[in-house]
Scaffold this active site. Structure first.
Site, PDB file in Angstrom:
ATOM      1  N   THR A  17      -4.325   5.029 -18.246  1.00 16.94           N
ATOM      2  CA  THR A  17      -4.591   6.127 -19.161  1.00 16.94           C
ATOM      3  C   THR A  17      -3.511   6.318 -20.217  1.00 16.94           C
ATOM      4  O   THR A  17      -3.817   6.591 -21.375  1.00 16.94           O
ATOM      5  CB  THR A  17      -4.738   7.432 -18.344  1.00 16.94           C
ATOM      6  OG1 THR A  17      -5.753   7.214 -17.369  1.00 16.94           O
ATOM      7  CG2 THR A  17      -5.112   8.601 -19.201  1.00 16.94           C
ATOM      8  N   ASP A  61      -6.953  -1.518 -15.636  1.00 11.87           N
ATOM      9  CA  ASP A  61      -6.937  -0.281 -14.870  1.00 11.87           C
ATOM     10  C   ASP A  61      -6.166  -0.604 -13.594  1.00 11.87           C
ATOM     11  O   ASP A  61      -6.342  -1.670 -13.008  1.00 11.87           O
ATOM     12  CB  ASP A  61      -8.388   0.109 -14.538  1.00 11.87           C
ATOM     13  CG  ASP A  61      -8.464   1.476 -13.891  1.00 11.87           C
ATOM     14  OD1 ASP A  61      -8.938   2.399 -14.572  1.00 11.87           O
ATOM     15  OD2 ASP A  61      -8.070   1.619 -12.717  1.00 11.87           O
ATOM     16  N   SER A  62      -5.331   0.311 -13.143  1.00  7.93           N
ATOM     17  CA  SER A  62      -4.468  -0.057 -12.012  1.00  7.93           C
ATOM     18  C   SER A  62      -5.246  -0.248 -10.719  1.00  7.93           C
ATOM     19  O   SER A  62      -4.730  -0.822  -9.765  1.00  7.93           O
ATOM     20  CB  SER A  62      -3.323   0.940 -11.846  1.00  7.93           C
ATOM     21  OG  SER A  62      -3.731   2.089 -11.174  1.00  7.93           O
ATOM     22  N   SER A  63      -6.494   0.190 -10.654  1.00  7.90           N
ATOM     23  CA  SER A  63      -7.308  -0.088  -9.465  1.00  7.90           C
ATOM     24  C   SER A  63      -7.602  -1.585  -9.354  1.00  7.90           C
ATOM     25  O   SER A  63      -7.969  -2.074  -8.295  1.00  7.90           O
ATOM     26  CB  SER A  63      -8.632   0.672  -9.527  1.00  7.90           C
ATOM     27  OG  SER A  63      -8.377   2.014  -9.762  1.00  7.90           O
ATOM     28  N   GLN A 282       0.648   8.677   9.895  1.00  5.04           N
ATOM     29  CA  GLN A 282      -0.308   9.229   8.915  1.00  5.04           C
ATOM     30  C   GLN A 282       0.285  10.447   8.211  1.00  5.04           C
ATOM     31  O   GLN A 282      -0.254  10.895   7.198  1.00  5.04           O
ATOM     32  CB  GLN A 282      -1.606   9.629   9.631  1.00  5.04           C
ATOM     33  CG  GLN A 282      -2.356   8.445  10.183  1.00  5.04           C
ATOM     34  CD  GLN A 282      -3.617   8.819  10.958  1.00  5.04           C
ATOM     35  OE1 GLN A 282      -4.181   9.896  10.762  1.00  5.04           O
ATOM     36  NE2 GLN A 282      -4.051   7.941  11.822  1.00  5.04           N
TER      37      GLN A 282
HETATM   38  N1  ASP Z   1      -7.688   4.696 -13.140  1.00  9.01           N
HETATM   39  C1  ASP Z   1      -6.513   4.807 -13.968  1.00  9.01           C
HETATM   40  C2  ASP Z   1      -5.536   3.759 -13.517  1.00  9.01           C
HETATM   41  O1  ASP Z   1      -4.945   3.894 -12.485  1.00  9.01           O
HETATM   42  C3  ASP Z   1      -5.942   6.174 -13.890  1.00  9.01           C
HETATM   43  C4  ASP Z   1      -4.639   6.309 -14.635  1.00  9.01           C
HETATM   44  O2  ASP Z   1      -4.329   5.586 -15.549  1.00  9.01           O
HETATM   45  O3  ASP Z   1      -3.892   7.184 -14.296  1.00  9.01           O
HETATM   46  O4  ASP Z   1      -5.353   2.793 -14.197  1.00  9.01           O
END
Ligand code: ASP
Length: 349
Positions: A17, A61-63, A282
């Site tokens: 983002t 995207d970091s995912s 946890q």
């Molecule tokens: N989904 C985005 C990411 O992790 C969210 C962000 O940038 O904060 O790349």
């Protein structure tokens, strides 16, 4: 430093983002472009630093971050290590804590700041948190102490007002600006009117050893989260995985597991197959103490090692790192009980 004596910073945009710029007219989100970025953050010029940028092509995207991307970030830093005084990595928030943890192991004896930051709202949005995060991260990456050494020669995350050791952080908020915490280690700095550094808690490199980047990671890892009612078949499916090299067991409280004989047998079987078992809790805060209750002792008898107060993110990346170095199980077990990059606290005997 450049010829004018200005500290030099390399800004590495990986995606996420923070680097998306909202077109105020159309509202569309555009990907990072450093010239555009400077237009939206004119304050960058007032820092009086030399700032260059490197952009991932394509930004991700970091995912979608994978260990191969951690390697790429480490390579960009290593390739530019002599040219810059500090590095700021712009990264999506979702898996930022994993990347920060991995880099802390991969960049051995780091003597320059690597500050990772991101934002919950894109630059260009009126209420963006990205500007503050970016400017303060750059300031921290360029900061020097009274003898000219970098203030924070570590991999760290700056978010909102806190600078945290990267391998101690976790994302805890999907919405608020205050999105990261380091529950088991104090912040390295706090940004208010001034940036206050906690020098006692900041790691310093060994002056007699060189900076050594590492690029090998091995991913044969799985996480078993315990829950009341856990089924034998479920655990068997996990355990049956081929190429499993290490299993992280996310236990209750101070490292406890249900006293089910089948669970004990399954874990013992894994241990004798040469799989590394690591016990982490946890709970977000506190540490594993396997000798405290019978339910923890059982895991010890099954061969699990104590993961102490390590986060899930740092335990995952530490295992990938250690396995990637080609070490045997016998070599890895003691290293799991050693803080190699400030990632765990070993209690004094
Ligand atoms: N989904 C985005 C990411 O992790 C969210 C962000 O940038 O904060 O790349």
């Amino acid at each position: 430093m450049n010829n004018n004596g200005q500290p030099s910073i390399l800004l590495i945009y990986t995606g996420g983002t923070i680097g998306m710029i909202e077109n105020p007219e159309t509202g569309a989100l555009l990907n990072f472009d450093f010239d555009q970025f400077q237009h939206y953050v004119p304050e960058l010029k007032r820092l009086h630093l030399q700032i260059h940028s490197y952009t991932f092509d394509p930004p991700i995207d970091s995912s979608d971050m994978e260990p191969k991307h951690w390697v790429k970030i480490a390579q960009v830093i290593a390739d530019n290590y002599e040219k810059y005084d500090g590095f700021v990595v712009l990264h999506g928030t979702d898996t930022m804590a994993f990347t920060a943890s991995a880099l802390s192991f991969m960049l051995e004896n780091l003597a320059k700041p690597v500050v990772i930051t991101g934002a919950q709202l894109p630059i260009g949005k009126l209420r963006t948190d990205g500007k503050e995060n970016l400017l303060t991260s750059i300031e921290i990456a360029a900061a020097r102490n009274s003898v000219g050494e970098p203030m924070v020669p570590e991999v760290c995350i700056f978010f909102e007002s806190m600078l945290m050791r990267g391998n101690r952080t976790t994302k805890i908020n999907a919405e608020g600006f205050n999105a990261f915490r380091s529950y088991n280690y104090p912040p390295l700095a706090e940004a208010g009117i001034n940036i206050k550094y906690d020098t006692l808690h900041i790691r310093r490199p060994n002056p007699d050893a060189p900076f050594r980047p590492h690029y090998s990671l091995e991913t044969g890892i799985f996480i078993l989260t315990l829950f009341p009612g856990i089924q034998k078949e479920y655990v068997e499916a996990v355990i049956g995985m081929k190429n499993l090299r290490a299993l992280i067991i996310k236990t209750y409280g101070s490292g406890n597991a249900p006293q089910k004989p089948w669970l004990f047998e399954k874990l013992k079987e894994l241990d004798s197959r040469g799989v590394i078992l690591v016990n982490i809790t946890q709970c977000s805060k506190g540490t594993v103490e396997m000798r405290r209750y019978e339910t923890g002792r059982l895991l010890l008898q099954a061969g699990a090692v104590n993961g102490y107060d390590g986060t899930m993110e740092s335990t995952v990346s530490k295992l990938m790192f250690l396995l990637g170095q080609g070490y045997s199980k016998d070599e890895i077990l003691p290293l799991l009980n050693t803080s190699i990059a400030g990632e765990i606290t070993i209690p004094e005997e």
